[in-house]
Design a protein around this motif. Structure first.
Motif, mmCIF file in Angstrom:
data_model
loop_
_atom_site.group_PDB
_atom_site.id
_atom_site.type_symbol
_atom_site.label_atom_id
_atom_site.label_comp_id
_atom_site.label_asym_id
_atom_site.label_seq_id
_atom_site.Cartn_x
_atom_site.Cartn_y
_atom_site.Cartn_z
ATOM 1 N N TYR A 311 9.802 -5.430 -64.892
ATOM 2 C CA TYR A 311 9.911 -5.698 -66.325
ATOM 3 C C TYR A 311 9.236 -4.571 -67.092
ATOM 4 N N ARG A 312 9.841 -4.212 -68.212
ATOM 5 C CA ARG A 312 9.246 -3.200 -69.082
ATOM 6 C C ARG A 312 9.276 -3.739 -70.514
ATOM 7 N N PHE A 313 8.330 -4.618 -70.805
ATOM 8 C CA PHE A 313 8.203 -5.150 -72.159
ATOM 9 C C PHE A 313 7.498 -4.112 -73.023
ATOM 10 N N PHE A 314 7.893 -4.041 -74.282
ATOM 11 C CA PHE A 314 7.293 -3.049 -75.178
ATOM 12 C C PHE A 314 7.506 -3.493 -76.614
ATOM 13 N N PHE A 315 6.448 -3.381 -77.419
ATOM 14 C CA PHE A 315 6.529 -3.749 -78.830
ATOM 15 C C PHE A 315 6.125 -2.541 -79.676
ATOM 16 N N PRO A 316 7.102 -1.789 -80.168
ATOM 17 C CA PRO A 316 6.776 -0.579 -80.938
ATOM 18 C C PRO A 316 6.191 -0.935 -82.307
ATOM 19 N N LEU A 317 5.353 -0.053 -82.796
ATOM 20 C CA LEU A 317 4.713 -0.243 -84.095
ATOM 21 C C LEU A 317 5.411 0.642 -85.120
ATOM 22 N N GLN A 318 5.808 0.045 -86.250
ATOM 23 C CA GLN A 318 6.491 0.830 -87.272
ATOM 24 C C GLN A 318 5.504 1.645 -88.096
ATOM 25 N N LEU A 423 18.393 -2.607 -72.419
ATOM 26 C CA LEU A 423 17.393 -3.465 -73.058
ATOM 27 C C LEU A 423 17.221 -4.757 -72.271
ATOM 28 N N LEU A 424 18.325 -5.394 -71.917
ATOM 29 C CA LEU A 424 18.251 -6.645 -71.168
ATOM 30 C C LEU A 424 17.661 -6.417 -69.776
ATOM 31 N N ALA A 425 18.040 -5.322 -69.124
ATOM 32 C CA ALA A 425 17.517 -5.017 -67.792
ATOM 33 C C ALA A 425 16.003 -4.830 -67.817
ATOM 34 N N ASN A 426 15.500 -4.197 -68.877
ATOM 35 C CA ASN A 426 14.049 -4.013 -69.017
ATOM 36 C C ASN A 426 13.313 -5.345 -69.099
ATOM 37 N N HIS A 427 14.040 -6.390 -69.494
ATOM 38 C CA HIS A 427 13.429 -7.707 -69.633
ATOM 39 C C HIS A 427 13.881 -8.666 -68.525
ATOM 40 N N GLU A 481 0.481 -6.703 -70.348
ATOM 41 C CA GLU A 481 0.326 -5.243 -70.468
ATOM 42 C C GLU A 481 0.888 -4.745 -71.800
ATOM 43 N N ALA A 482 2.050 -5.301 -72.208
ATOM 44 C CA ALA A 482 2.664 -4.884 -73.477
ATOM 45 C C ALA A 482 1.768 -5.238 -74.660
ATOM 46 N N LEU A 483 1.127 -6.409 -74.616
ATOM 47 C CA LEU A 483 0.223 -6.810 -75.699
ATOM 48 C C LEU A 483 -1.046 -5.965 -75.704
ATOM 49 N N ASP A 484 -1.530 -5.623 -74.517
ATOM 50 C CA ASP A 484 -2.705 -4.733 -74.427
ATOM 51 C C ASP A 484 -2.421 -3.388 -75.084
ATOM 52 N N ASN A 485 -1.203 -2.907 -74.897
ATOM 53 C CA ASN A 485 -0.830 -1.584 -75.410
ATOM 54 C C ASN A 485 -0.388 -1.607 -76.875
ATOM 55 N N TYR A 486 -0.154 -2.787 -77.405
ATOM 56 C CA TYR A 486 0.335 -2.908 -78.782
ATOM 57 C C TYR A 486 -0.750 -2.471 -79.765
ATOM 58 N N GLN A 487 -0.371 -1.633 -80.731
ATOM 59 C CA GLN A 487 -1.342 -1.063 -81.669
ATOM 60 C C GLN A 487 -1.439 -1.837 -82.981
ATOM 61 N N PRO A 498 -6.065 -18.141 -68.618
ATOM 62 C CA PRO A 498 -6.053 -16.900 -67.836
ATOM 63 C C PRO A 498 -5.220 -15.796 -68.482
ATOM 64 N N PHE A 499 -4.217 -16.199 -69.274
ATOM 65 C CA PHE A 499 -3.385 -15.202 -69.956
ATOM 66 C C PHE A 499 -4.073 -14.668 -71.205
ATOM 67 N N TYR A 500 -4.490 -15.564 -72.106
ATOM 68 C CA TYR A 500 -4.990 -15.073 -73.395
ATOM 69 C C TYR A 500 -6.405 -14.506 -73.327
ATOM 70 N N GLU A 501 -7.199 -14.943 -72.360
ATOM 71 C CA GLU A 501 -8.583 -14.442 -72.284
ATOM 72 C C GLU A 501 -8.639 -12.951 -71.996
ATOM 73 N N SER A 502 -7.643 -12.444 -71.291
ATOM 74 C CA SER A 502 -7.642 -11.012 -70.963
ATOM 75 C C SER A 502 -6.929 -10.178 -72.023
ATOM 76 N N VAL A 503 -6.305 -10.846 -73.003
ATOM 77 C CA VAL A 503 -5.546 -10.147 -74.035
ATOM 78 C C VAL A 503 -6.268 -10.140 -75.373
ATOM 79 N N CYS A 504 -6.851 -11.292 -75.738
ATOM 80 C CA CYS A 504 -7.321 -11.485 -77.109
ATOM 81 C C CYS A 504 -8.794 -11.124 -77.313
#
Length: 516
Positions: A311-318, A423-427, A481-487, A498-504
């Motif tokens: 998976y390659r999730f990514f959330f670009p910042l405008q 796009l779909l393959a990345n997800h 990982e995508a949320l960690d990298n999101y600016q 276990p999910f949100y404690e390592s992100v937020c």
């Protein structure tokens, strides 16, 4: 004694076989889990077993008069129906009898002595009938299941339409557990459950005297309940006669053996094809080459070892916002009365915040209020004027009769076919899934399609409402990982610590007005 016989099942989606003569047997009282990679067909198999779908070939036979209970979290419910009436439907005549008995006792004081005696006798007969039907044990069970799933008893008098998706999923599960079916088919039962509710469900299932088949991405839950494992891979079902730990060890061994056999066969085929190519036109060796060609046509080819989906999730910042992204002052949220204590806080640029609280307390309502979808009751909130919001709703509102390919094309008509498929393959959505109707995909696959649609919204504020529901572990790690990298700024609702404690960066816990 087997209560289920499934033999040589084949089921096609768009000409592609999902199962290749798959077979399985389920025995009386057997506690099993069904595992396999996303897209292997676990949800579809449960629907076939529940006879919602029919196989293209093969047979599925249940022992006569076996009651099957199937967990369908997407069931359409009557929004006006009271929770109590829905949960207690199977026992509703007994609950109605209890109400009649109570009303008779209430009338006694208002009547003459002669009528009092008649009312008391009638009420007494109803009480005896309730005792004979073991009604009070049933009533206790209703309370136990509601408490175990985190459903307050006050919910019984609420209309279903007032519930969040999480609470709605819980009452569907609760009703199923109340019905005491001979076989439970549970597809992702831990969605929307907190840790303590998962622990309760684990104990409930371990003490369940009848059979069940469970599909879940919660590995710890599977380890705690599995006594037999069915593994669905490459279109066939393999039975592992042991718990989850046994399955993991045995699967690793079989995987190594499979890989070794596959490589050996590939080497043999290549060597044979090389011999055929060199000798087919030679007079002396032509017959031998033709014989080997016939032999190759008859060989049963071993499927290549399965590769884990990537998976390659990514959330670009405008464009970045200013410092104070969202200001909240004495905000009260709800529909009639305030659900939680007044909120005052500031969420700043690049902060990653998780909204927590008990199920049904109003986490989704909070998001919808600050998004302007639900009217506030009191107080104020203000977004910075440069905020551009990308929103992942808890509920999917995508058209179920469309394919993922058409859904993405409708949202982004300027995309080429290759753009859409990439796009779909990345997800995690491959070609076959991309061209199947959404209502034939699993909950996890649908979630991944919705994630793919977020990729090009290019917001600077990302709001996610329970995004990990239905996702497998690999997809959760990719999202993390995508949320960690999101600016940009992240506002997350999640019940998975276990999910949100390592992100937020920090947590905002909502408290009910009733607890203050």
């Amino acid at each position: 004694m087997s209560i289920l016989e499934m033999n040589d099942i084949r089921f096609d989606y768009g000409g592609e076989a999902l199962y290749n003569k798959a077979s399985m047997r389920l025995f009386e009282g057997e506690h099993t889990v069904l595992v396999g990679p996303n897209g292997s067909g676990k949800t579809t198999l449960l629907k076939l077993l529940n006879q919602e779908l029919k196989p293209d070939s093969g047979t599925i036979s249940w022992q006569n008069k076996k009651q099957i209970g199937y967990l369908d979290q997407y069931a359409t419910l009557d929004g006006d129906q009271l929770v109590g009436h829905y949960l207690q439907a199977v026992y509703q005549p007994l609950f109605d009898m209890e109400k009649t008995m109570e009303s008779l006792y209430e009338k006694v004081a208002e009547e003459t002595p002669e009528k009092q005696e008649k009312l008391l006798m009638r009420a007494s007969r109803l009480g005896e009938a309730l005792v004979e039907a073991d009604f009070y044990a049933i009533k206790s069970k209703v309370g136990s299941i509601m408490s175990g799933l985190g459903l307050p008893m006050t919910l019984l008098d609420e209309p279903i339409g007032r519930l969040s998706e999480g609470m709605r999923a819980k009452i569907i599960l609760g009703k199923l557990l109340l019905e005491d079916a001979d076989v439970l088919l549970l597809d992702e039962p831990t969605n929307f459950l907190d840790v303590r509710h998962i622990e309760w469900l684990t104990k409930f299932l371990n003490s369940y005297e009848k059979a069940f088949i469970v599909v879940s991405h919660h590995e710890g839950f599977l380890k705690d309940i599995a006594r037999t494992v069915f593994a669905l891979e490459n279109g066939v079902v393999t039975r592992y006669k042991g718990d989850y730990a046994f399955y993991e060890k045995e699967r690793e061994l079989r995987s190594l053996q499979h890989e070794k056999a596959y490589k050996s066969q590939v080497k043999f085929i290549e060597k044979t094809e090389d011999f055929i190519q060199k000798n087919l036109t030679r007079a002396k060796t032509s017959k031998r080459a033709q014989s080997r060609r016939r032999m190759l046509k008859k060989i049963d080819k071993i499927a290549p070892p399965r590769k884990d989906r990537t998976y390659r999730f990514f959330f670009p910042l405008q464009k970045a916002t200013g410092r104070d992204v969202l200001k909240i002052k004495d905000l009260e949220i709800g529909y009639v009365d305030s659900l939680v204590e007044p909120l005052s806080l500031v969420i700043r640029r690049q902060e990653k915040v998780v909204i927590t609280g008990k199920n049904g307390i109003g986490k989704s309502t909070f998001l919808k209020t600050v998004l302007g979808e639900v009217e506030k009751i009191n107080g104020d909130f203000e977004w910075i004027d440069t905020a551009k919001i990308a929103y992942f709703e808890q509920e999917s509102n995508l058209p179920e009769t469309m394919t993922p390919f058409k859904i993405v094309h409708a949202r982004y008509p300027h995309f080429t076919r290759k753009d859409i498929m990439d796009l779909l393959a990345n997800h995690g959505i491959d070609y076959a899934m991309a061209n199947r109707r959404l209502d034939t995909l699993s909950g996890g696959e649908t979630t991944k399609v919705r994630m793919a649609l977020l990729r090009h919204q290019k917001g600077n504020v990302l709001i996610l409402d329970e995004p990990t529901n239905h996702l497998d572990n690999e997809a959760k790690e990719a999202l993390k990982e995508a949320l960690d990298n999101y600016q940009g700024t992240v506002i997350l609702v999640s019940h998975e610590a276990p999910f949100y404690e390592s992100v937020c960066d920090y947590e905002i816990e909502l408290f009910s007005t009733e607890s203050s």
